[in-house]
Structures are given as structure tokens and as C-alpha cells.
Motif scaffolding. Structure first.
Motif, short mmCIF file in Angstrom:
data_model
loop_
_atom_site.label_atom_id
_atom_site.label_comp_id
_atom_site.label_asym_id
_atom_site.label_seq_id
_atom_site.Cartn_x
_atom_site.Cartn_y
_atom_site.Cartn_z
N THR A 12 -23.77 52.05 47.57
CA THR A 12 -22.63 51.67 46.71
C THR A 12 -21.76 52.90 46.45
N GLU A 13 -20.45 52.59 45.58
CA GLU A 13 -19.79 53.84 45.44
C GLU A 13 -20.37 55.08 44.76
N ARG A 14 -21.31 55.04 43.91
CA ARG A 14 -22.15 55.93 43.41
C ARG A 14 -23.38 55.88 43.57
N LEU A 15 -23.99 55.09 44.07
CA LEU A 15 -25.48 54.92 44.01
C LEU A 15 -26.02 54.49 45.52
N ARG A 16 -27.60 55.10 45.52
CA ARG A 16 -28.20 54.75 46.67
C ARG A 16 -29.30 53.88 46.09
N LEU A 17 -29.68 52.93 46.87
CA LEU A 17 -30.81 51.76 46.21
C LEU A 17 -31.72 51.90 47.77
N TYR A 18 -33.03 52.33 47.60
CA TYR A 18 -33.93 52.21 48.78
C TYR A 18 -35.11 51.79 48.39
N VAL A 19 -35.87 51.15 49.36
CA VAL A 19 -37.39 50.16 49.21
C VAL A 19 -38.16 51.60 49.08
N THR A 20 -39.18 51.78 48.23
CA THR A 20 -40.17 52.90 48.32
C THR A 20 -41.17 52.56 49.20
N SER A 21 -42.14 53.27 49.56
CA SER A 21 -43.10 53.21 50.46
C SER A 21 -44.36 52.99 49.58
N GLN A 22 -45.42 52.48 50.29
CA GLN A 22 -46.72 52.56 49.30
C GLN A 22 -47.13 53.83 48.77
N ALA A 23 -46.88 54.84 49.32
CA ALA A 23 -47.28 56.29 48.90
C ALA A 23 -46.39 56.54 47.51
N GLU A 24 -45.16 56.18 47.84
CA GLU A 24 -44.37 56.57 46.84
C GLU A 24 -44.55 55.72 45.61
N MET A 25 -44.96 54.38 45.71
CA MET A 25 -45.34 53.40 44.70
C MET A 25 -46.63 53.99 43.94
N GLU A 26 -47.58 54.53 44.73
CA GLU A 26 -48.67 54.92 44.24
C GLU A 26 -48.63 56.15 43.41
N GLU A 27 -47.51 56.98 43.82
CA GLU A 27 -46.99 58.22 42.78
C GLU A 27 -46.53 57.67 41.72
N ILE A 28 -45.66 56.72 41.94
CA ILE A 28 -44.95 56.35 40.47
C ILE A 28 -45.92 55.93 39.64
N ILE A 29 -46.96 55.16 40.10
CA ILE A 29 -47.74 54.29 39.11
C ILE A 29 -48.61 55.63 38.63
N ASP A 30 -49.01 56.58 39.30
CA ASP A 30 -49.92 57.61 38.63
C ASP A 30 -49.16 58.39 37.71
N ARG A 31 -47.86 58.55 37.87
CA ARG A 31 -47.05 59.33 36.88
C ARG A 31 -46.71 58.52 35.63
N GLN A 32 -46.78 57.44 35.55
CA GLN A 32 -46.19 56.58 34.54
C GLN A 32 -47.26 56.64 33.31
N THR A 33 -46.47 56.90 32.16
CA THR A 33 -47.44 57.07 30.96
C THR A 33 -47.03 55.72 30.17
N ASP A 34 -46.30 54.88 30.39
CA ASP A 34 -46.24 53.94 29.61
C ASP A 34 -47.16 52.67 30.27
N ASP A 35 -47.95 52.29 29.50
CA ASP A 35 -48.92 51.50 29.88
C ASP A 35 -48.37 49.84 30.39
N GLU A 36 -47.47 49.51 29.78
CA GLU A 36 -46.92 48.07 30.08
C GLU A 36 -46.17 48.39 31.74
N LEU A 37 -45.33 49.31 31.77
CA LEU A 37 -44.85 49.75 33.11
C LEU A 37 -45.67 50.00 34.07
N GLN A 38 -46.72 50.80 33.85
CA GLN A 38 -47.68 51.18 34.79
C GLN A 38 -48.24 49.85 35.42
N LYS A 39 -48.72 48.76 34.42
CA LYS A 39 -49.17 47.54 34.67
C LYS A 39 -48.11 46.73 35.68
N ALA A 40 -47.06 46.91 35.26
CA ALA A 40 -45.89 45.92 36.23
C ALA A 40 -45.88 46.76 37.69
N TYR A 41 -45.72 48.03 37.46
CA TYR A 41 -45.53 48.85 38.75
C TYR A 41 -46.79 48.27 39.61
#
Length: 157
Positions: A12-41
Motif C-alpha cells: 500500500t502507500e505506507r505498508l507492506r502486508l505479507y503472509v508469514t511462514s510456519q517458522a515465522e508463526m512458531e517464532e511469534i507464538i514462542d515470543r508472545q507473552t499474552d496468553d489470549e493472543l498466544q492461544k489465537a496465534y
């Protein structure tokens, strides 16, 4: 075993949106400290692994500025047999109020509505989340009269 889904990138004008890989999603889940967000991810990752042929409909989509700074993320919650997809999104606190959510949601929804089999995009927001309701209105969503788990539901066709 790793699942590989095609890399989708929206600009977009200011942004880049991209689909993450399995490895990236696993990393996001591992780093997440909010239990609710971790469950959603984790639910997103589970859907991604269960439906690799439709991974983009389950994956976490990163929302970054063109300088690489992550401002938030979004996701769809699967492609349903009735042609509906639900979108969820969040912008990091320090970047709220700058129009990033509207820009990202508009790009993702426009992309989704051009995909085969997609008839409508739905969203749900808490009743007191006026900012999210403004984002949805700016992106062409209208209330559909249904109240879901989180609050009123909106639809864009």
C-alpha cells in the motif's frame, strides 16, 4: 515436517502486508507473552497446518511500514464453504491512531474479495471498541445484525 504456503505480499502507500511462514508463526507464538493472543496465534497455526492448500486464509499476516518496522498484524479465520472469510487485526499501541489499521484492512479485504470462492468478508469487534468500528466503516463494512462472541458482527461484500 514444514508446510510451505506461497508468499503473498500486498503493498500500500505506507505498508507492506505479507503472509508469514510456519517458522515465522512458531517464532511469534514462542515470543508472545499474552496468553489470549498466544492461544489465537496457535489456532491460526493449527489451521495453517491442517489446510496447507489454503494457508493464506489461516496464516498470520505481518503489517510493516516500508522501512521494515512492524506496526501490527492481521489474519483471516479460514475460508468457509459459504464463501465467507472473517478478518481479525491489531495494531501495536504505539502506532494506533495513524490510519495503519484502515490501510491494512482495506488492502487485505480488497485482496480477499478478488479470490475465487470469496463472497464476503466479515469482522467482529467489541461493542465499546469505537476505533475498530471506525476502521470497519471506513473499509465499507456494515453491521449485519448478529452479535458474536466478541460483539457486533460486520460484513463487506
Amino acid at each position: 515436517m514444514r508446510t510451505y504456503v506461497k508468499r503473498i505480499v500486498l503493498e500500500t502507500e505506507r505498508l507492506r502486508l505479507y503472509v508469514t511462514s510456519q517458522a515465522e508463526m512458531e517464532e511469534i507464538i514462542d515470543r508472545q507473552t499474552d496468553d489470549e493472543l498466544q492461544k489465537a496465534y496457535q489456532e491460526m497455526l493449527d489451521g495453517y497446518l491442517a489446510h496447507p492448500e489454503q494457508g493464506e486464509w489461516y496464516a498470520i499476516w505481518m503489517v510493516t511500514r516500508h522501512d521494515g518496522v512492524q506496526v501490527g498484524d492481521l489474519s483471516f479465520k479460514g475460508l468457509n464453504e459459504d464463501g465467507s472469510v472473517e478478518i481479525g487485526y491489531g495494531i501495536n499501541d504505539e502506532f494506533q491512531g495513524q490510519g495503519y489499521a484502515t490501510e491494512a484492512v482495506a488492502a487485505a479485504v480488497n485482496w480477499a474479495l478478488k479470490r475465487a470462492g470469496v463472497l464476503r468478508v466479515e469482522a467482529e469487534t467489541e461493542p465499546d471498541n469505537a476505533a475498530s468500528q471506525r476502521v470497519l466503516a471506513k473499509c465499507g463494512f456494515v453491521p449485519n445484525g448478529i452479535v458474536g462472541e466478541e460483539g457486533p458482527r460486520y460484513v463487506r461484500r
